[in-house]
Design a protein around this motif. Sequence first.
Motif, short mmCIF file in Angstrom:
data_model
loop_
_atom_site.label_atom_id
_atom_site.label_comp_id
_atom_site.label_asym_id
_atom_site.label_seq_id
_atom_site.Cartn_x
_atom_site.Cartn_y
_atom_site.Cartn_z
N ILE A 44 0.85 -1.20 0.00
CA ILE A 44 0.00 0.00 0.00
C ILE A 44 0.88 1.24 0.00
O ILE A 44 0.68 2.18 -0.79
CB ILE A 44 -0.95 -0.01 1.21
N ASP A 45 1.89 1.25 0.84
CA ASP A 45 2.86 2.35 0.85
C ASP A 45 3.49 2.51 -0.52
O ASP A 45 3.66 3.62 -1.02
CB ASP A 45 3.97 2.07 1.89
N TYR A 46 3.82 1.38 -1.11
CA TYR A 46 4.50 1.40 -2.41
C TYR A 46 3.65 2.09 -3.47
O TYR A 46 4.12 2.97 -4.19
CB TYR A 46 4.81 -0.04 -2.82
N TRP A 47 2.37 1.72 -3.53
CA TRP A 47 1.51 2.31 -4.56
C TRP A 47 1.22 3.78 -4.28
O TRP A 47 1.06 4.58 -5.20
CB TRP A 47 0.21 1.52 -4.70
N HIS A 48 1.19 4.13 -3.00
CA HIS A 48 1.07 5.55 -2.67
C HIS A 48 2.27 6.33 -3.21
O HIS A 48 2.14 7.41 -3.77
CB HIS A 48 0.96 5.74 -1.16
N ALA A 49 3.45 5.73 -3.04
CA ALA A 49 4.66 6.40 -3.52
C ALA A 49 4.66 6.48 -5.05
O ALA A 49 5.05 7.51 -5.62
CB ALA A 49 5.90 5.64 -3.02
N VAL A 50 4.19 5.44 -5.69
CA VAL A 50 4.11 5.45 -7.15
C VAL A 50 3.16 6.55 -7.62
O VAL A 50 3.47 7.33 -8.54
CB VAL A 50 3.63 4.08 -7.68
N ALA A 51 2.03 6.63 -6.95
CA ALA A 51 1.03 7.63 -7.33
C ALA A 51 1.58 9.04 -7.15
O ALA A 51 1.27 9.95 -7.92
CB ALA A 51 -0.25 7.44 -6.50
N ALA A 52 2.42 9.21 -6.12
CA ALA A 52 2.97 10.52 -5.82
C ALA A 52 4.22 10.81 -6.66
O ALA A 52 4.78 11.90 -6.58
CB ALA A 52 3.31 10.62 -4.33
N GLY A 53 4.64 9.84 -7.44
CA GLY A 53 5.84 10.03 -8.25
C GLY A 53 7.11 10.13 -7.42
O GLY A 53 8.12 10.66 -7.87
N ASP A 54 7.05 9.60 -6.22
CA ASP A 54 8.20 9.66 -5.30
C ASP A 54 9.11 8.47 -5.57
O ASP A 54 9.06 7.46 -4.87
CB ASP A 54 7.68 9.66 -3.86
N ASP A 55 9.95 8.62 -6.60
CA ASP A 55 10.76 7.49 -7.04
C ASP A 55 11.72 6.97 -5.97
O ASP A 55 11.96 5.78 -5.86
CB ASP A 55 11.55 7.87 -8.30
N GLY A 56 12.25 7.90 -5.21
CA GLY A 56 13.18 7.49 -4.16
C GLY A 56 12.50 6.59 -3.15
O GLY A 56 13.02 5.54 -2.77
N HIS A 57 11.31 7.00 -2.77
CA HIS A 57 10.55 6.21 -1.81
C HIS A 57 10.18 4.86 -2.40
O HIS A 57 10.20 3.83 -1.72
CB HIS A 57 9.30 6.99 -1.38
N VAL A 58 9.85 4.86 -3.69
CA VAL A 58 9.52 3.61 -4.37
C VAL A 58 10.68 2.63 -4.25
O VAL A 58 10.49 1.46 -3.90
CB VAL A 58 9.19 3.88 -5.86
N GLU A 59 11.88 3.14 -4.53
CA GLU A 59 13.06 2.29 -4.45
C GLU A 59 13.26 1.74 -3.05
O GLU A 59 13.54 0.57 -2.84
CB GLU A 59 14.31 3.08 -4.88
N LEU A 60 13.08 2.63 -2.08
CA LEU A 60 13.24 2.24 -0.68
C LEU A 60 12.28 1.11 -0.32
O LEU A 60 12.66 0.11 0.30
CB LEU A 60 12.98 3.47 0.21
N LEU A 61 11.04 1.27 -0.74
CA LEU A 61 10.02 0.29 -0.37
C LEU A 61 10.25 -1.05 -1.08
O LEU A 61 10.02 -2.11 -0.52
CB LEU A 61 8.63 0.84 -0.71
N LEU A 62 10.73 -0.97 -2.32
CA LEU A 62 11.06 -2.20 -3.02
C LEU A 62 12.15 -2.96 -2.27
O LEU A 62 12.11 -4.18 -2.16
CB LEU A 62 11.52 -1.90 -4.45
N GLY A 63 13.11 -2.19 -1.75
CA GLY A 63 14.18 -2.80 -0.96
C GLY A 63 13.65 -3.47 0.29
O GLY A 63 14.06 -4.56 0.66
N GLU A 64 12.69 -2.80 0.91
CA GLU A 64 12.10 -3.38 2.12
C GLU A 64 11.34 -4.66 1.82
O GLU A 64 11.35 -5.61 2.61
CB GLU A 64 11.18 -2.37 2.79
N ALA A 65 10.67 -4.66 0.67
CA ALA A 65 9.95 -5.87 0.27
C ALA A 65 10.93 -7.03 0.13
O ALA A 65 10.64 -8.17 0.52
CB ALA A 65 9.22 -5.63 -1.05
N ARG A 66 12.10 -6.69 -0.42
CA ARG A 66 13.14 -7.71 -0.58
C ARG A 66 13.60 -8.23 0.79
O ARG A 66 13.74 -9.42 1.00
CB ARG A 66 14.32 -7.08 -1.34
N THR A 67 13.78 -7.31 1.74
CA THR A 67 14.18 -7.69 3.09
C THR A 67 13.14 -8.61 3.72
O THR A 67 13.47 -9.62 4.34
CB THR A 67 14.34 -6.44 3.97
N LEU A 68 11.88 -8.26 3.50
CA LEU A 68 10.80 -9.05 4.05
C LEU A 68 10.83 -10.46 3.46
O LEU A 68 10.66 -11.45 4.17
CB LEU A 68 9.46 -8.37 3.73
#
Lengths: 153, 153
Positions: free
Chosen positions: B119-143
Amino acid sequence: MSALTARHEYTIKEAAALTGLPASTLRYYESIGVIAPVGRGASSGHRVYDEEDLDQIMWVACLAATGMSVRDMPKYVANGQLGPCAAGEQIELLTAQQQRLEVEAKQLVLRQRYVALKIDYWHAVAAGDDGHVELLLGEARTLADEVKPASKR
Amino acid sequence: MSALTARHEYTIKEAAALTGLPASTLRYYESIGVIAPVGRGASSGHRVYDEEDLDQIMWVACLAATGMSVRDMPKYVANGQLGPCAAGEQIELLTAQQQRLEVEAKQLVLRQRYVALKIDYWHAVAAGDDGHVELLLGEARTLADEVKPASKR
DNA sequence: CTAAGAACTTCAAGTGCTCGAAGTCAGGGC
DNA sequence: GCCCTGACTTCGAGCACTTGAAGTTCTTAG
């Protein structure tokens, strides 16, 4: 973007754990075309899932959780493919899924209490503690009434 | 007294409504012996449920809700009548069930975290916050990495 | 009393996974 | 190298309902 963003890859088991669907179901969904064919390891032939695959699977899991039949899903999956423009819809579905998981968690806790109670009950029976037995039976009935909506799935 | 205390009788539809199981499932359970044969109307041949039947069905519904297979139920239902002698076996079955539920709870928490992250990820995508998108993708990987030890450790 | 219609009956087939069998492939110890 | 363990592969059968068809019975209205 693509060069630096090392796309993480997942095995079917990891994909299963993250989406909550068993690996067998992921293969099943792929076999009937509900999800797109997943990439394969060059030498192994094993399925290799990326983030996009997981998004798609989550989407399907949301649809499945709402009771949609697998024959109707392919159309809706196509809608999910549209990318950033569909972010709002994704969030909506994921939020609904989040609520379902919360309900599931509550029911799970209830079931855990029920099982724990029954274990207590049989211990009391074994010990001949009739008063305690009666008390626990009453509590079990109360809990049993609350566990009703667990008929789905 | 007992003559006046009308032991209530129920049709299959009423029994279904009261127990939360579909009528088809009640017939199915009876056909495979999970519940005792239900009495029939003398002329009609229709099933007639009494309070005792309903108690038994509620009990089976609870077992089903905790994930017990129908093959294991007959023993367990029969044990319910045997009293203290079967307490040991009851406790054994219930403890195994408790452990299954614990595993299920852990997997559920993992899924909740993943959905929240998405949900956070898609919010970041919608906001065009690419940095945050990358961060969240990394967290998904950690998970996802946390999933691996969970299966074998 | 009779006719319509709802609700029950059994039996068979369908659904959505789920599991087991048999075989392939990657990584580690000898 | 060679074998072992364990995770993956496909495929087909099995499971727990679920639905549909065809027939019987209760109910209600005319």
